[in-house]
Design a protein around this motif. Structure first.
Motif, PDB file in Angstrom:
ATOM      1  N   ALA D 209     -19.041 -15.199   3.446  1.00 29.29           N
ATOM      2  CA  ALA D 209     -18.484 -13.871   3.264  1.00 29.29           C
ATOM      3  C   ALA D 209     -19.142 -12.633   2.503  1.00 29.29           C
ATOM      4  O   ALA D 209     -18.556 -11.919   2.265  1.00 29.29           O
ATOM      5  N   PRO D 210     -20.502 -13.109   2.543  1.00 31.58           N
ATOM      6  CA  PRO D 210     -20.532 -11.514   2.618  1.00 31.58           C
ATOM      7  C   PRO D 210     -20.222 -10.562   3.809  1.00 31.58           C
ATOM      8  O   PRO D 210     -20.291  -9.249   3.532  1.00 31.58           O
ATOM      9  N   GLN D 211     -20.086 -11.224   4.720  1.00 34.12           N
ATOM     10  CA  GLN D 211     -19.291  -9.619   5.561  1.00 34.12           C
ATOM     11  C   GLN D 211     -17.468  -9.985   5.469  1.00 34.12           C
ATOM     12  O   GLN D 211     -17.784  -8.891   5.667  1.00 34.12           O
ATOM     13  N   VAL D 212     -16.826 -10.823   4.292  1.00 31.70           N
ATOM     14  CA  VAL D 212     -16.207 -10.066   4.296  1.00 31.70           C
ATOM     15  C   VAL D 212     -15.678  -9.202   3.063  1.00 31.70           C
ATOM     16  O   VAL D 212     -14.533  -8.289   2.400  1.00 31.70           O
ATOM     17  N   TRP D 213     -16.258  -9.949   1.534  1.00 31.22           N
ATOM     18  CA  TRP D 213     -16.606  -9.354   0.839  1.00 31.22           C
ATOM     19  C   TRP D 213     -17.282  -8.648   0.594  1.00 31.22           C
ATOM     20  O   TRP D 213     -18.643  -8.869   0.690  1.00 31.22           O
ATOM     21  N   ALA D 214     -17.474  -7.396  -0.009  1.00 34.56           N
ATOM     22  CA  ALA D 214     -18.455  -6.488  -0.611  1.00 34.56           C
ATOM     23  C   ALA D 214     -19.100  -7.113  -1.800  1.00 34.56           C
ATOM     24  O   ALA D 214     -18.609  -7.514  -2.906  1.00 34.56           O
ATOM     25  N   ILE D 215     -20.300  -6.594  -2.269  1.00 34.80           N
ATOM     26  CA  ILE D 215     -20.428  -6.486  -3.880  1.00 34.80           C
ATOM     27  C   ILE D 215     -19.563  -6.403  -4.858  1.00 34.80           C
ATOM     28  O   ILE D 215     -19.161  -4.896  -4.614  1.00 34.80           O
ATOM     29  N   GLY D 216     -19.208  -7.344  -5.493  1.00 35.73           N
ATOM     30  CA  GLY D 216     -18.469  -6.685  -6.483  1.00 35.73           C
ATOM     31  C   GLY D 216     -16.518  -6.850  -6.168  1.00 35.73           C
ATOM     32  O   GLY D 216     -15.686  -6.351  -6.927  1.00 35.73           O
ATOM     33  N   ALA D 217     -16.166  -7.306  -5.067  1.00 32.99           N
ATOM     34  CA  ALA D 217     -14.883  -7.706  -5.048  1.00 32.99           C
ATOM     35  C   ALA D 217     -14.043  -8.573  -5.369  1.00 32.99           C
ATOM     36  O   ALA D 217     -14.883  -9.395  -6.067  1.00 32.99           O
ATOM     37  N   ALA D 218     -12.975  -8.435  -5.398  1.00 33.81           N
ATOM     38  CA  ALA D 218     -11.769  -8.951  -6.287  1.00 33.81           C
ATOM     39  C   ALA D 218     -11.806 -10.636  -5.523  1.00 33.81           C
ATOM     40  O   ALA D 218     -11.798 -11.256  -6.450  1.00 33.81           O
ATOM     41  N   GLY D 219     -11.718 -10.639  -4.324  1.00 36.34           N
ATOM     42  CA  GLY D 219     -11.815 -12.063  -3.785  1.00 36.34           C
ATOM     43  C   GLY D 219     -13.314 -12.723  -4.717  1.00 36.34           C
ATOM     44  O   GLY D 219     -12.918 -13.592  -5.048  1.00 36.34           O
ATOM     45  N   ALA D 220     -13.854 -12.295  -4.011  1.00 37.29           N
ATOM     46  CA  ALA D 220     -14.858 -13.228  -4.316  1.00 37.29           C
ATOM     47  C   ALA D 220     -15.110 -13.235  -6.369  1.00 37.29           C
ATOM     48  O   ALA D 220     -15.875 -14.493  -6.630  1.00 37.29           O
ATOM     49  N   PHE D 221     -15.423 -12.361  -6.976  1.00 39.95           N
ATOM     50  CA  PHE D 221     -14.631 -12.308  -8.191  1.00 39.95           C
ATOM     51  C   PHE D 221     -13.532 -13.562  -8.509  1.00 39.95           C
ATOM     52  O   PHE D 221     -14.007 -14.611  -8.996  1.00 39.95           O
ATOM     53  N   TRP D 222     -12.370 -13.867  -8.075  1.00 41.02           N
ATOM     54  CA  TRP D 222     -11.773 -14.401  -8.385  1.00 41.02           C
ATOM     55  C   TRP D 222     -11.979 -15.880  -8.281  1.00 41.02           C
ATOM     56  O   TRP D 222     -11.992 -16.835  -9.266  1.00 41.02           O
ATOM     57  N   VAL D 223     -12.825 -16.115  -7.100  1.00 46.31           N
ATOM     58  CA  VAL D 223     -13.322 -17.511  -5.936  1.00 46.31           C
ATOM     59  C   VAL D 223     -14.093 -18.429  -7.077  1.00 46.31           C
ATOM     60  O   VAL D 223     -14.162 -19.275  -7.482  1.00 46.31           O
ATOM     61  N   SER D 224     -15.271 -17.129  -7.441  1.00 40.33           N
ATOM     62  CA  SER D 224     -16.566 -17.673  -8.652  1.00 40.33           C
ATOM     63  C   SER D 224     -15.740 -17.985  -9.830  1.00 40.33           C
ATOM     64  O   SER D 224     -16.104 -18.667 -10.465  1.00 40.33           O
ATOM     65  N   LEU D 225     -15.069 -17.036  -9.878  1.00 39.16           N
ATOM     66  CA  LEU D 225     -14.252 -17.545 -11.372  1.00 39.16           C
ATOM     67  C   LEU D 225     -13.636 -18.952 -11.800  1.00 39.16           C
ATOM     68  O   LEU D 225     -13.701 -19.596 -12.414  1.00 39.16           O
ATOM     69  N   LEU D 226     -12.580 -19.372 -11.059  1.00 36.58           N
ATOM     70  CA  LEU D 226     -11.982 -20.130 -10.616  1.00 36.58           C
ATOM     71  C   LEU D 226     -13.212 -21.771 -10.653  1.00 36.58           C
ATOM     72  O   LEU D 226     -12.644 -22.588 -10.754  1.00 36.58           O
ATOM     73  N   LEU D 227     -14.378 -21.633  -9.506  1.00 27.95           N
ATOM     74  CA  LEU D 227     -15.357 -22.430  -9.205  1.00 27.95           C
ATOM     75  C   LEU D 227     -16.170 -22.469 -10.506  1.00 27.95           C
ATOM     76  O   LEU D 227     -16.743 -23.996 -10.885  1.00 27.95           O
ATOM     77  N   LEU D 228     -16.319 -21.390 -11.635  1.00 32.54           N
ATOM     78  CA  LEU D 228     -16.565 -22.045 -12.688  1.00 32.54           C
ATOM     79  C   LEU D 228     -15.586 -22.577 -13.793  1.00 32.54           C
ATOM     80  O   LEU D 228     -16.659 -23.305 -14.632  1.00 32.54           O
ATOM     81  N   GLY D 229     -14.573 -22.249 -13.077  1.00 32.64           N
ATOM     82  CA  GLY D 229     -13.965 -23.386 -14.067  1.00 32.64           C
ATOM     83  C   GLY D 229     -14.146 -24.685 -14.266  1.00 32.64           C
ATOM     84  O   GLY D 229     -14.644 -25.143 -14.357  1.00 32.64           O
ATOM     85  N   GLY D 230     -14.320 -25.239 -13.025  1.00 34.53           N
ATOM     86  CA  GLY D 230     -14.753 -26.330 -12.606  1.00 34.53           C
ATOM     87  C   GLY D 230     -15.628 -26.608 -12.871  1.00 34.53           C
ATOM     88  O   GLY D 230     -16.364 -27.556 -13.347  1.00 34.53           O
ATOM     89  N   ALA D 231     -17.137 -26.302 -13.194  1.00 37.16           N
ATOM     90  CA  ALA D 231     -18.682 -26.281 -12.927  1.00 37.16           C
ATOM     91  C   ALA D 231     -18.605 -26.862 -14.737  1.00 37.16           C
ATOM     92  O   ALA D 231     -18.855 -27.044 -15.449  1.00 37.16           O
ATOM     93  N   VAL D 232     -17.962 -25.479 -15.489  1.00 40.51           N
ATOM     94  CA  VAL D 232     -17.617 -25.438 -16.726  1.00 40.51           C
ATOM     95  C   VAL D 232     -17.183 -27.115 -17.127  1.00 40.51           C
ATOM     96  O   VAL D 232     -17.332 -27.184 -18.658  1.00 40.51           O
ATOM     97  N   GLY D 233     -16.132 -27.528 -17.067  1.00 39.26           N
ATOM     98  CA  GLY D 233     -15.541 -28.729 -17.366  1.00 39.26           C
ATOM     99  C   GLY D 233     -16.425 -29.679 -16.842  1.00 39.26           C
ATOM    100  O   GLY D 233     -16.904 -30.501 -17.736  1.00 39.26           O
ATOM    101  N   LYS D 234     -16.839 -29.761 -16.312  1.00 39.22           N
ATOM    102  CA  LYS D 234     -17.691 -31.186 -15.275  1.00 39.22           C
ATOM    103  C   LYS D 234     -19.328 -30.937 -16.076  1.00 39.22           C
ATOM    104  O   LYS D 234     -19.101 -32.144 -17.024  1.00 39.22           O
TER     105      LYS D 234
END
Lengths: 475, 105, 192, 634
Positions: D209-234
């Motif tokens: 991940a750190p090689q593919v995405w720079a800090i603040g990259a959109a990809g990281a944002f979306w993935v972490s948002l979606l994973l957060l969705g799962g975490a928030v539910g559980k």
């Protein structure tokens, strides 16, 4: 044309035809349910045994192509028919009607399906489709003294006849446009006339005809009525073999003429509609057979996702999905036929309340089937759905992937409702009959149970098999 | 022999086909519906004849023979079913066949 | 010959319309036979004499006779005509007809568009003889013929099972209906 | 022989227990069922202990251990292995899960005695533990997702355990559906990850991940948002927290299991496990922190207004998980895990204690109908008090102090921390004290309002877990002392190999003592106020509550009434408002709306299935028309 290899390649189909005729003669000599039943099962096994060991892709008269895909699907169809044969015995033993003809029709319908999966020509496709349909008319209305079965028969017959006519008109238009009836020939010609109005109009009509057989939205309305009216073994046949074989032909057709962009759009629309509407319709359904019918509409929608994804990966996914779906549907309808009591099927969900407390094994099997249909992990259905999803993701069909997930969520609701029903305590004592013919049926259930779990935990074997099959198909 | 354009021939087939389709849709008598289906099948057969003539092939005609056989088989089963429906319901009204449906809750 | 085509086409359309819309079943069937005969004429013009003959023999002959049998078996006379009239309301036919009309427009548009790209010259090479058809059927499409046989077998068994009446009547007259069905089976066998 | 090779036994024992109970449960005597259910978890706990000791003595060379059981399937190179991955993070988790679960099982053997669903209960519980262990030990996200769904399924089955009651079934469905919404986001996130990395192997993803995405990259944002969705539910965080209070419908040990050891902490685990992705998306990390703070405040206020003992505890769980999210959000990964562990001890204890109280009170849940139990149930009282003290973070003597204090300090002092986050956490801590001791005082002090019918203190199997967990709630915190006292931090040191240390701002070390002092004062004030209001003058408190509506200008500084005044005007009204929102679950309307919408659509389409053949035919024609139109106009 007729050289020595052709006959071995067509052995299963030949055996089925001969078996149908012999079966008829058997009945003519003396009616005996058990004998006819055993004969049918034996001939299906024989046909299964004669499968395989083909050197490679082999064309027969331009009508058929016996390739890996065809052999695999023929095998699947024969095995499924074998199970349906097993389930038919206890079901029809209770019937007051003459039962023996059912097996002839079963053999013929299986013949039609197994011919369809190797069809490579519109003539052979059309004829195999009609063998299948005409046998199904008889099988659906088989319990003719019941008003519902007759009604289901009439509905299926009228709709199937109309859709056959539409299909034929479409094939005719394609024929006028290309001068070819063989799929490969049409494929060659289609390159030169990609935008011909005749050709596309014909293709559109063919699509509608196939859509009817696959019960895709908006050609789906017959499904619940026919499933719930027909005898349970027939419903199993309509839900599995009849759809699976047509799906294979659909694949072959579009493999040879190419997946034109507009066609893909149509398929996307159909798939989205089928997934959503199928699940929506099942949401509050109280009749188990209708519920399964709606669920099958949604499942065919999932299959179309794999179809749109195309390629080897899509085909692998689709075939695996078909296997998982066949197992689940077989089990569900098998249970319904097994629990049928003196010709009266248990249709409503509330008839199954508390099944667990009387017949825990059956209830666990049915729950597992529901979980598999819902795509819960560690069941065959999950791997199938995952495979399809993966195919969709790799081919970047995001809309389809999203709808698939969303509709699975909706679907979960009603599958779980069935499971809950099985485990709740009934308000009053419910009696579930113990059929005297339980041994073979019990074995069949056991096999289905093991398959559901095994394919969920260690599907590697089957996946490798399927992948090899696809390579053979492209050989 | 003749020089009628192919699309005019197809137009005739389409008209016949769609008349059959209308027939299936608007008649309540099952026998009429089955008749209309026969009209549709016949129109489809006509298309194959047109195609065969157009490409000067016998394949189209072979297909029509198969369609004839299929129509016969379908009519046989269909009429048997109609008789059974009449036997059970004492009518040939297709709208009487509505026992199987979603019950509104 | 073109003229014959157009006349036959008009007759076919007219007769088919009458067949579909007629209130009396037997009349409708007769119109249908007229329609089938004129389609047979068109078959002939299009260079398919063999199929023209088959159309007359099997379609107009055998299959339609089956229909006539059933209609007569369910003979309900004037009451049926009255009932058909009643069923034939505006509400019943308006929407389907509109829908099919729209379909017709799109359909014809597509066919026309196709014709612009397709080069064709009509039929000039003369008829295709029965011999050619037969050769094809018994060489390349031999398996197809076998399949048709299996299909007819399925049809016969289905029709036999469904049509057969359960109660073994003690009286001959009551067996009338099952007799009729066995006639229909005979007809089917004729088709083979 | 390498001890690590026995790692697979940790999930295998609970699974074996489940299978045995599921297959033979109905035929076995109750005693055997209790044995199978408890011993299977106990063995798993022992294996965990054994492996853990070995791990401490000779850590694997790479800092982690990977055990491949078999390759599940292989689709065009996509081959998720059924593999277990043990590193300090998962070790801490399985340790807590197996041990706490073991005590809960032990407790249940007595608590559930006589219930007709005895075998079913233990079967589900074992399956629950198995799913959770699988989730935690999973080497790839797919296996993790399997465990994730298994946990969801078991919670559904257990919340609705007493399915005869319609309300329980409703609660079970609610929990299932609400968490499913999170799961949907989660699985979409998984697909994005597959698309990006062509693998689901967690370690591969984290290293790529750190090689593919720079800090603040959109990809990281979306993935972490979606994973957060799962975490928030559980984990029952805002806005998907609504299911947890209703999940009380299940038997009390189930609540203990859900709240302490399993389900709700899965979200925390997921974020801690995928911390690299969150580090790549500072925005999302801030969102995590804000969600944590808001949740802990809202849940805290809600808890204040509850009368049902288990509901108070439920809201307190939501609030405490909010602290863990806050810690995750400010990059204090180890603090979150630390608080998870301590929370597991005292929350399990509190629920089990509450179970004993409720059992003694004959299924009475309302704390205002209890009272005076201190003398009658001494063991329960003292252990419950220890748990409550830990929840309220009473300084120095309780474990909760160490973990919560670390979070509060990091919320202020971490580079990602801020005064506002700290303030939110601090207010939350104050409310925690108020509601915790309100609960303790009302339940155990005052006059006894009900006789004890069935004394749970005679059940050894129920008392042992209480005592063990009570001790752990006190001493558990000593493995990680505040920096200001001594540099004794074995816990975070242990986790260092898999979770980065918290980045502190410059020159903040000296604040810590002051903060601790502030916290200590706050806790004492809180306890005093609670005592005033609920022990010293309960009658007055009651009276005032009744009359305060009519007398807006009640003497504000009147001795001892000040708190009630404050309570009424400052807290109760907003809290009533907040909890009314919560009680009526206005967020629920959205989900219910979704359900209603589906049912409405169902009705519409169901009407098309009217049984009329000609209508079906018309639809076929319509279908052809649609296909033609698509061909022509698209």
């Amino acid at each position: 044309m007729w050289h020595q290899q052709v006959i071995p390649a067509l052995f299963p189909q030949i055996i089925l035809s001969v078996a149908a005729v012999v079966c008829m003669l058997l009945i003519a000599v003396k009616r005996n349910h058990a004998v006819v039943h055993l004969f049918t099962l034996l001939s299906l096994l024989l046909a299964l045994g004669s499968l395989g060991r083909i050197p490679g892709v082999m064309g027969v008269d331009g009508l058929f192509v016996v390739d890996g895909l065809g052999v695999f699907m023929t095998g699947l169809i024969l095995i499924t028919a074998f199970f349906i044969g097993i389930f038919s015995y206890p079901y029809f033993s209770q019937s007051v009607l003459e039962r023996e003809e059912y097996y002839i029709l079963l053999l013929l319908a299986t013949l039609g399906a197994s011919l369809m999966v190797i069809s490579n020509h519109f003539i052979s496709f059309f004829l195999s489709l009609e063998i299948l349909s005409v046998s199904l008319y008889g099988m659906i209305a088989y319990t003719k003294t019941s008003t519902v079965a007759t009604e289901a028969g009439v509905k299926y017959l009228m709709l199937a006849a109309v859709s056959s006519a539409i299909l034929l008109f479409g094939i005719g238009l394609m024929y006028v446009a290309t001068g070819q009836l063989g799929l490969s020939g049409i494929g060659r010609q289609a390159v030169y006339t990609p935008t011909s109005g005749w050709f596309t109009a014909g293709l559109g009509l063919v699509l509608a005809g196939l859509g009817f057989k696959l019960a895709l939205v908006p050609f789906h309305l017959w499904t619940p009525d026919v499933y719930s009216g027909a005898p349970a073994p027939t419903s199993a046949f309509v839900a599995t073999i009849s759809k699976g074989s047509v799906f294979v032909f659909l694949w072959r057709l579009f493999d040879s003429i190419g997946r034109d962009e507009r066609m893909v759009i149509i398929f996307v629309v159909i798939a989205v509609a089928s997934m959503l509407i199928g699940n929506w319709l099942a949401l509050k359904q109280q009749n188990l057979k209708r519920l399964l019918a709606y669920s099958s509409i949604a499942h065919l929608g999932y299959l179309i996702v794999a179809f749109v994804a195309a390629g080897d990966r899509g085909l692998d996914a689709a075939i695996f999905y078909l296997v998982a779906y066949f197992i689940s549907m077989l089990g569900a309808f098998g249970l319904i036929s097994y629990l049928t009591e003196s010709g009266k099927e248990k249709l409503l969900l509330q008839d199954y309340t508390g099944l667990f407390w009387q017949r825990p094994a059956l209830a666990i099997l049915l729950s597992l089937i529901m979980l598999s249909l819902a795509g819960i992990p560690l069941t065959a259905g999950f791997i199938g759905k995952f495979y399809v999803l993966l195919a969709g993701v790799y081919s970047a069909q995001w809309l389809l992937v999203m709808v698939l997930i969303l509709s699975s969520v909706i679907g979960l609701f009603y599958y779980l409702r069935v499971v809950v029903q099985l485990f709740s305590r009934p308000d009053h004592a419910v009696y579930f009959p113990r059929s005297p013919y339980a041994i073979s049926t019990g074995m069949a259930f056991l096999v289905l149970f093991i398959l559901l779990i095994w394919l969920g935990i260690a599907p590697g074997n089957l996946i490798t098999q399927i992948q090899q099959v696809v390579h053979l198909a492209r050989g | 022999m003749i020089s009628v354009p192919v699309h005019v021939q197809l137009l005739l087939a389409s008209i016949l086909f769609l008349i059959g389709l209308v027939g299936v849709l608007i008649r309540r008598n099952v026998i009429f519906m089955l008749m209309s289906v026969e009209i549709m099948l016949n129109a489809a057969g006509l298309v194959f004849i047109i195609g065969g003539a157009h490409w000067h092939q016998a394949d189209g005609q072979a297909m029509v023979i198969f369609i004839l056989a299929m129509a016969a088989a379908e009519v046989a089963v269909g009429l048997a079913l109609i008789l059974q429906v009449f036997h059970l319901h004492k009518t040939v009204d297709v709208d009487c066949l509505e026992e199987l449906k979603d019950t509104q809750s | 010959m073109n003229l014959v085509f157009y006349i036959a086409a008009l007759v076919a359309i007219f007769a088919t319309l009458r067949a579909v819309l007629h209130k009396h079943a037997v009349h409708a069937l007769l119109y249908l036979i007229v329609s089938l005969l004129s389609v047979a004429v068109i078959f002939f013009i299009l260079g398919a004499p063999f199929l023209a003959a088959l159309e007359v023999i099997i379609y107009a002959g055998a299959i339609m006779v089956l229909f006539v049998f059933v209609v007569m078996m369910l003979n309900r006379g004037e009451a049926a005509v009255q009932q058909e009239k009643e069923w034939f309301r505006f509400r019943t036919w308006a929407w389907p007809s509109v829908l099919v009309l729209i379909l017709f427009v799109e359909w014809v548009y597509m066919l026309w568009r196709g014709s612009a790209q397709q080069s064709f010259a009509g039929v000039t090479q003369g008829p295709i003889q029965p011999q050619q058809v037969g050769e094809l059927l018994f060489t390349q499409y031999l398996l197809g013929v076998e399949m048709a046989a299996m299909m007819l077998m399925a049809g016969i068994i289905g029709a036999y099972h469904i049509g057969k009446q359960k109660q073994k009547s003690y009286h001959r007259y009551l067996e009338e209906k099952s007799d009729q069905i066995s006639i229909s089976e005979n007809k089917t066998q004729e088709v083979i | 022989m390498d001890v690590m090779h026995f790692l697979w036994l940790v999930p295998a024992f609970p699974l074996a227990g489940f299978l045995l109970l599921a297959l033979l449960g109905l035929r076995l005597p109750a005693r055997a069922i209790a044995w199978i259910g408890t011993v299977s978890i106990g063995l798993a706990a022992l294996v965990t202990l054994w492996i853990g000791l070995d791990f401490l003595q000779q850590p694997p060379a790479a800092g982690h251990y990977r055990q491949v059981l078999w390759t599940w399937f292989n689709i065009n190179g996509f081959a998720p292995a059924i593999a277990l991955y043990l590193d300090p993070l998962s070790l801490v988790y399985i340790f807590v899960i197996t041990f706490v679960s073991f005590f809960i099982h032990l407790y249940s053997t007595a608590f559930m005695r006589g219930d007709e669903g005895y075998p079913r209960f233990f079967a589900y519980m074992n399956l629950f533990v198995f799913s959770m262990v699988t989730l935690v030990l999973a080497d790839n996200l797919l296996l993790l997702y399997l465990g994730w769904e298994g946990v969801g399924l078991c919670s559904f089955l257990l919340i609705g355990f007493w399915y005869r009651d319609e309300a329980n079934g409703y609660a079970a469905r609610k929990a299932f559906i609400v968490t499913r919404i999170g799961d949907t986001a989660f699985i979409i996130g998984l697909f994005l990850l597959v698309k990006q990395f062509h693998t689901l192997d967690i370690q591969d993803i984290l290293s790529q991940a750190p090689q593919v995405w720079a800090i603040g990259a959109a990809g990281a944002f979306w993935v972490s948002l979606l994973l957060l969705g799962g975490a928030v539910g559980k984990s029952a965080q805002l806005p998907l927290q609504t299911w947890l209070p209703d999940a009380m419908a299940g038997p009390t040990p189930v609540s203990a299991l859900i709240h302490a050891a399993t389900m709700v902490t899965a979200g925390v685990y997921l974020i801690a496990r995928m911390h690299v992705l969150y580090s790549l998306s500072p925005t999302m990390q801030l969102v995590v922190a804000i969600i944590g703070v808001l949740t802990l405040l809202i849940a805290g206020f809600s808890a204040l207004a509850q009368r049902d003992l288990k509901r108070i505890l439920a809201y307190s769980t939501i609030s405490q998980i909010g602290y863990m999210f806050l810690a995750l959000g400010v990059g204090a990964w180890t603090a979150a895990v630390f608080h998870f562990m301590i929370h597991a001890f005292f929350k399990a204890l509190l629920f089990l204690g509450a179970g004993a109280v409720i059992m003694a009170m004959e299924e009475e849940h309302d704390i205002f109908k209890m009272g005076g139990l201190r003398k009658k149930m001494p063991i329960t009282f003292w252990t419950f008090l220890a748990g409550s003290a830990a929840l309220a973070a009473v300084p120095i003597i309780t474990a909760g102090f160490y973990s919560k204090d670390l979070i509060l300090f990091d919320a202020l002092a971490s580079t990602q921390g801020s005064t506002w986050l700290w303030l939110g956490g601090f207010i939350g801590a104050f409310i925690t004290v108020l509601y915790t001791f309100r609960m303790v005082f009302v339940t155990f002090y005052g006059e006894q309002k009900k006789v004890i019918a069935h004394d749970p203190e005679r059940e050894t199997a129920m008392m042992i877990p209480l005592m063990v967990l009570g001790v752990l709630s006190i001493i558990g915190g000593w493995i990680e002392l505040p920096h200001a006292w001594a540099h004794f931090t074995p816990f975070s040191h242990f986790l260092e190999s898999c979770l980065p240390a918290t980045q502190l701002k410059a020159g903040v070390e000296s604040w810590e003592l002051w903060l601790q002092l502030l916290t200590a004062i706050m806790v004492i004030v809180g306890i005093y106020w609670s005592w005033l209001a609920y022990v010293k003058r309960p009658a007055l408190a009651y009276q005032l509550k009744q009359t305060a509506w009519g007398r807006a200008l009640y003497p504000f500084f009147y001795k001892g009434w000040m708190f009630d005044q404050l309570y009424d005007t400052l807290l109760v009204k907003p809290v009533v408002w907040l909890s009314r929102i919560d009680r009526h679950d206005f967020i629920d309307y959205i989900y219910e709306g979704f359900g209603q919408l589906n049912i409405g659509i169902n009705k519409v389409f169901s009407r098309t299935q009217n049984g009329y053949l000609r209508w079906y035919l018309l639809c076929v024609v319509g279908g052809v028309l649609i296909i033609f139109s698509l061909i022509l106009f698209v």
